[in-house]
Design an enzyme around this catalytic site. Structure first.
Site, PDB file in Angstrom:
ATOM      1  N   HIS A   6      16.418  -8.406 -22.542  1.00 13.71           N
ATOM      2  CA  HIS A   6      15.417  -9.143 -23.103  1.00 13.71           C
ATOM      3  C   HIS A   6      14.347  -9.170 -22.060  1.00 13.71           C
ATOM      4  O   HIS A   6      14.702  -9.589 -20.993  1.00 13.71           O
ATOM      5  CB  HIS A   6      15.919 -10.489 -23.391  1.00 13.71           C
ATOM      6  N   GLU A  34      14.049  -4.268 -23.640  1.00 16.60           N
ATOM      7  CA  GLU A  34      12.970  -4.823 -24.416  1.00 16.60           C
ATOM      8  C   GLU A  34      11.941  -5.402 -23.831  1.00 16.60           C
ATOM      9  O   GLU A  34      12.126  -5.901 -22.901  1.00 16.60           O
ATOM     10  CB  GLU A  34      13.554  -5.898 -25.370  1.00 16.60           C
ATOM     11  N   HIS A  65       4.563 -11.839 -22.280  1.00 16.18           N
ATOM     12  CA  HIS A  65       4.943 -12.627 -23.410  1.00 16.18           C
ATOM     13  C   HIS A  65       4.004 -13.464 -24.123  1.00 16.18           C
ATOM     14  O   HIS A  65       3.482 -13.294 -25.216  1.00 16.18           O
ATOM     15  CB  HIS A  65       6.070 -13.432 -23.218  1.00 16.18           C
TER      16      HIS A  65
HETATM   17  O1  G3P Z   1      12.542  -8.788 -29.578  1.00 14.42           O
HETATM   18  C1  G3P Z   1      13.486  -9.711 -29.351  1.00 14.42           C
HETATM   19  C2  G3P Z   1      12.773 -11.121 -28.865  1.00 14.42           C
HETATM   20  O2  G3P Z   1      12.023 -10.558 -27.672  1.00 14.42           O
HETATM   21  C3  G3P Z   1      11.674 -11.807 -29.463  1.00 14.42           C
HETATM   22  O3  G3P Z   1      11.304 -13.025 -29.042  1.00 14.42           O
HETATM   23  O4  G3P Z   1       9.571 -14.550 -27.974  1.00 14.42           O
HETATM   24  O5  G3P Z   1      11.253 -13.290 -26.397  1.00 14.42           O
HETATM   25  O6  G3P Z   1       9.593 -11.931 -27.601  1.00 14.42           O
HETATM   26  P1  G3P Z   1      10.272 -13.089 -27.624  1.00 14.42           P
HETATM   27 MG    MG Z   2      10.126  -9.688 -27.170  1.00 10.48          MG
END
Ligand code: G3P
Ligand code: MG
Length: 263
Positions: free
Chosen positions: A24, A51, A66
């Site tokens: 993540h 990701e 983000h």
């Molecule tokens: O793609 C999964 C996750 O990254 C979605 O939440 O807020 O961490 O981008 P966020």
């Molecule tokens: Mg994300």
């Protein structure tokens, strides 16, 4: 079925060259999020997929971050969309991270820099299109067309977004790149949405997933990604339910071996 795994009447895309685990925001919580320092951590822990969140500067540079605003993860102020890349590229994106001086001087990476690192390390990518407010369509289109060029010769990146408009623009700009629709809680009309966007996967918060729901989504021919899963027992259970990909912050705790007994 010629091109896929026949399951409960529908066909899952066989074109799914991705591992079970994805880091993540590049390196989970072991490094400043959405940075190359995170990418390094991902490599150190043997992860094979990242990701990250991609957005546009005021002058349409594709970069990783983000939030809509700069304060939490950089030493800048205000809306990211109000800044040019010349301004954003000078920001420190590492000093905010814990007490560690180790990451001071870390910068915001461009999408091109990450593509280059993915190629060098052989790491796959889930590019989350994270538009700044009001920039959904242009961000979707430019991320998708940029990714198509930047990832040439690599495992194709999986695009995802919470934004319907961004994913629709991505589909139109680069139909060949696979898409996943992101939800927090899966809505009642999920099937209509994923069909409209011609998605191969559905991504949801693991908190709202259940075994029957995962089965229903997979029976419709879609892969399932669950985020953000940091507890190994929960990750194992989700995988048992059939979740294809688990997005985690704990790249130090979740490893591929824990799924070795599963199909
Ligand atoms: O793609 C999964 C996750 O990254 C979605 O939440 O807020 O961490 O981008 P966020
Ligand atoms: Mg994300």
């Amino acid at each position: 079925m010629a091109n896929g795994i026949h399951e409960m009447g529908r066909t899952l895309s066989a074109d799914w060259p991705y591992p079970r685990l994805v880091a993540h925001r590049c390196g989970g919580t072991l490094a400043p999020e959405n940075t190359l320092a995170g990418f390094d951590a991902c490599v150190r822990y043997g992860y094979r997929m990242v990701e990250f969140d991609a957005k546009l500067s005021a002058d349409n540079q594709l970069f990783l971050m983000h939030d809509d605003t700069l304060e939490r993860t950089t030493n800048g102020h205000g809306a990211a969309a109000d800044h040019t890349w010349a301004q954003l590229s000078t920001l420190d994106a590492g000093a905010w991270y814990g007490d560690s001086a180790q990451f001071a001087g870390t910068h915001l990476p461009t999408l091109a820099e990450v593509a280059e690192r993915c190629a060098r390390e052989g790491i796959a990518a889930n590019i989350e299109i994270k538009p700044c407010p009001g920039r959904d369509a242009i961000t979707g289109a430019l991320v998708a067309s940029g990714a198509l060029t930047l990832w040439q010769g690599q495992t194709p990146p999986l695009l995802s977004s919470f934004s319907f408009e961004a994913l629709a623009a991505a589909r139109d700009a680069a139909p060949a790149l696979q898409r996943g629709m992101l939800f927090e809680e899966v809505p009642a009309d999920w099937l209509r949405i994923v069909r409209e966007l011609d998605c191969v996967s559905l991504h949801a918060s693991h908190r709202y997933l259940s075994e029957p729901l995962v089965a229903e989504i997979r029976a419709a021919g879609l892969r399932v990604l669950a985020y953000t899963v940091n507890d190994p027992a929960r990750a194992h259970l989700l995988a048992q339910w059939g979740v294809d990909m688990i997005c985690t912050d704990r790249i130090d705790t979740l490893n591929h071996d824990m799924f070795s007994t599963l199909a």
